[in-house]
Design a protein around this motif. Sequence first.
Motif, PDB file in Angstrom:
ATOM      1  N   LYS A  59       0.840  -1.179   0.000  1.00  0.00           N
ATOM      2  CA  LYS A  59       0.000   0.000   0.000  1.00  0.00           C
ATOM      3  C   LYS A  59       0.880   1.235   0.000  1.00  0.00           C
ATOM      4  O   LYS A  59       1.851   1.305   0.738  1.00  0.00           O
ATOM      5  CB  LYS A  59      -0.914   0.009   1.224  1.00  0.00           C
ATOM      6  N   ILE A  60       0.519   2.189  -0.828  1.00  0.00           N
ATOM      7  CA  ILE A  60       1.234   3.460  -0.900  1.00  0.00           C
ATOM      8  C   ILE A  60       0.217   4.561  -0.634  1.00  0.00           C
ATOM      9  O   ILE A  60      -0.891   4.538  -1.171  1.00  0.00           O
ATOM     10  CB  ILE A  60       1.854   3.659  -2.298  1.00  0.00           C
ATOM     11  N   VAL A  61       0.567   5.526   0.197  1.00  0.00           N
ATOM     12  CA  VAL A  61      -0.282   6.682   0.451  1.00  0.00           C
ATOM     13  C   VAL A  61       0.531   7.938   0.138  1.00  0.00           C
ATOM     14  O   VAL A  61       1.631   8.113   0.655  1.00  0.00           O
ATOM     15  CB  VAL A  61      -0.772   6.735   1.912  1.00  0.00           C
ATOM     16  N   ILE A  62      -0.027   8.767  -0.724  1.00  0.00           N
ATOM     17  CA  ILE A  62       0.627  10.006  -1.138  1.00  0.00           C
ATOM     18  C   ILE A  62      -0.407  11.114  -0.999  1.00  0.00           C
ATOM     19  O   ILE A  62      -1.583  10.908  -1.298  1.00  0.00           O
ATOM     20  CB  ILE A  62       1.102   9.926  -2.598  1.00  0.00           C
ATOM     21  N   ASN A  63       0.018  12.296  -0.546  1.00  0.00           N
ATOM     22  CA  ASN A  63      -0.951  13.386  -0.452  1.00  0.00           C
ATOM     23  C   ASN A  63      -0.359  14.702  -0.923  1.00  0.00           C
ATOM     24  O   ASN A  63       0.848  14.855  -1.020  1.00  0.00           O
ATOM     25  CB  ASN A  63      -1.505  13.514   0.976  1.00  0.00           C
ATOM     26  N   ASN A  64      -1.252  15.626  -1.218  1.00  0.00           N
ATOM     27  CA  ASN A  64      -0.883  16.982  -1.613  1.00  0.00           C
ATOM     28  C   ASN A  64      -1.854  17.927  -0.914  1.00  0.00           C
ATOM     29  O   ASN A  64      -3.057  17.836  -1.127  1.00  0.00           O
ATOM     30  CB  ASN A  64      -0.973  17.142  -3.129  1.00  0.00           C
TER      31      ASN A  64
END
Length: 186
Positions: free
Chosen positions: A52-57
Motif C-alpha cells: 500500500k502506498i499513500v501520497i498526499n498533496n
Amino acid sequence: MLHVNGDIKIRNLSFKASDPNYSRVLATDNQGNIDYIDKTSILPESNGNINKIVINNTYTTSGGTPINNQILKCGKFEFSFISNSSTGDVRFRLADAPISTVRVYTTFEQNWTGNGFQYQAKSTPKEFTTENNYIDVPFDGQARIENGEYNELYLSYPKEQDFYRVSFYRVQQNSITYWVTACEKF
C-alpha cells in the motif's frame, strides 16, 4: 535495560523516527518498566501481502480557487483540482501517454452540504487516447467541489492489480481555502 529508582524525567529526547541508522524505539510494559525494542519488531511482515502506498498533496489559497499546477502523481495517474470560476473541479489524467486507447472505469462519490451525497458508477469508462492523455477529463460535469465538500474516487488501471482510492477535500476557514488530495494505492 534502564533501571531507575523513583520517577523518571526525560529532559531531552531526539526525534529519530526518520533516521535509518537508528533502530531503537522506547517502549514500556504494563508495569511501567522502560526499555527499548528494535524497530524491525514492530514493522509489518514483508510477506508480499502488504503493498500500500499513500501520497498526499495539501496546500492553501486565499482566493477560494485552486492552483492548477498542484498535481498529485500516484501510480499511473495524476489528480488535481482545476480552477473553475470561483470554485474548483476534481480532475484526473494518465501520467504517461498511452500507446493505444486506455479505458478506465471509475466510481465517484460526492458529499457536500447541498443535498449531502451523490454516487456515480458509470458503465461507460473514461477513455484516454494518444491525443487526449494530457487533457483533464472531468466527471460528466458533476465534479465541482464546494466549500466543506469531501469526495472519493475509486479506479484501477486496466489489466493491473493495483486499486486506487483518491480523496478530495476542500474547506475554507476565514479567508484561507485548504485543498487536500490523498491517494491510496493498494
